[in-house]
Motif scaffolding. Sequence first.
Motif, PDB file in Angstrom:
ATOM      1  N   THR B 189       0.830  -1.209   0.000  1.00  0.00           N
ATOM      2  CA  THR B 189       0.000   0.000   0.000  1.00  0.00           C
ATOM      3  C   THR B 189       0.865   1.259   0.000  1.00  0.00           C
ATOM      4  O   THR B 189       0.585   2.219  -0.727  1.00  0.00           O
ATOM      5  N   VAL B 190       1.928   1.244   0.793  1.00  0.00           N
ATOM      6  CA  VAL B 190       2.807   2.416   0.844  1.00  0.00           C
ATOM      7  C   VAL B 190       3.476   2.634  -0.519  1.00  0.00           C
ATOM      8  O   VAL B 190       3.532   3.763  -1.014  1.00  0.00           O
ATOM      9  N   VAL B 191       3.949   1.546  -1.135  1.00  0.00           N
ATOM     10  CA  VAL B 191       4.621   1.671  -2.435  1.00  0.00           C
ATOM     11  C   VAL B 191       3.636   2.177  -3.496  1.00  0.00           C
ATOM     12  O   VAL B 191       3.911   3.149  -4.214  1.00  0.00           O
ATOM     13  N   ALA B 192       2.459   1.553  -3.553  1.00  0.00           N
ATOM     14  CA  ALA B 192       1.471   1.941  -4.569  1.00  0.00           C
ATOM     15  C   ALA B 192       1.020   3.390  -4.354  1.00  0.00           C
ATOM     16  O   ALA B 192       0.903   4.165  -5.310  1.00  0.00           O
ATOM     17  N   SER B 193       0.788   3.776  -3.090  1.00  0.00           N
ATOM     18  CA  SER B 193       0.320   5.132  -2.819  1.00  0.00           C
ATOM     19  C   SER B 193       1.401   6.150  -3.151  1.00  0.00           C
ATOM     20  O   SER B 193       1.105   7.237  -3.668  1.00  0.00           O
TER      21      SER B 193
END
Lengths: 56, 271
Positions: B189-193
């Motif tokens: 989630t952190v990478v995608a966001s």
Amino acid sequence: MSTIARSGEKADVKLANIIVVALLGAALIFVAGLAQSETLHDAAHDVRHAVGFPCH
Amino acid sequence: MTPPMMCVTRSDSPATDMLQRLLTSALIAGAAVGLIAALLQLVFVQPVLLHAELYEGGERTHFVAPSGPDHGAEADPDATAPADQGHAAPVPQDNGSAAGAPGIGFDAPRDGLSILFTIMVYAGYGLMLVAAMAFAENNGQKITARQGLIWGIAGFAAVQMAPAFGLAPGMPGMAAADTTTRAVWWVATVVASTIGFWLIAFGRNWVAFAAAIALVAAPHLIGAPQPSAYAGPTPPELAAQFAGRAIGVGLVSWTILGLFAAWLWSRSREA
């Protein structure tokens, strides 16, 4: 070692340097926040909860 | 070899020098903000966590007081199993709605470690943030201290708010899915966001914006790993307060981190 100034502007930072810095940052975050070693978990426990990392 | 902390004399290699400047700005900003974040956590978050631990350890129990005024315990004439609802355990006197939280104290070894690890976490954030700023500058962006505020808020949104949308900061003793599964979802989630917000900030066409929306939304449409049953012993009132405060402290800390990181980096870069 060529750090070339771009059209009179400030010199670019070499991509390799940027990657080193980012990886170092990721490693710190992993050790402090995500690594599941028992000792690390106990020591960083309150911080992991407070910062919102997945904890037990 | 130049000694690591001697920044007065410039080394011969501009690349090494630039690496040093990146590291110095990021680590000073990260350490300073880590200290601020640690203090905010000790004042606002830790008391809630300690309060929750009283329930986790069983010193207090939640929702067992049979005479609670608002639990409707009296009004169950047609309850199917009135006798075996788990009242066997002795109920401590200060249970149920007892709302006295442990005061703000300082447990030297425990809170000392917390300060240390908070500094470590924010040093890590600082390094990532300065690396991203340098990368953006290579691509024609200008970084000023004022813009650093926006970088900080965006960092908060990507690294703290986005994962919290699926996995709210939880207290000890709350029911939760398997830790590894949650960690995988958290990192993804952190990478995608991060990529998504980057595309929103620097994208130049609708394809980039569409990809950004997909990346930011996908983790939440897929859904964070959730516990199979809600069986945690901690009161939801405390959990809500904890989540709100953890997120609030994160916003303040990240905003200051963006400001400090951009200020120090732009200064050291010009020097």
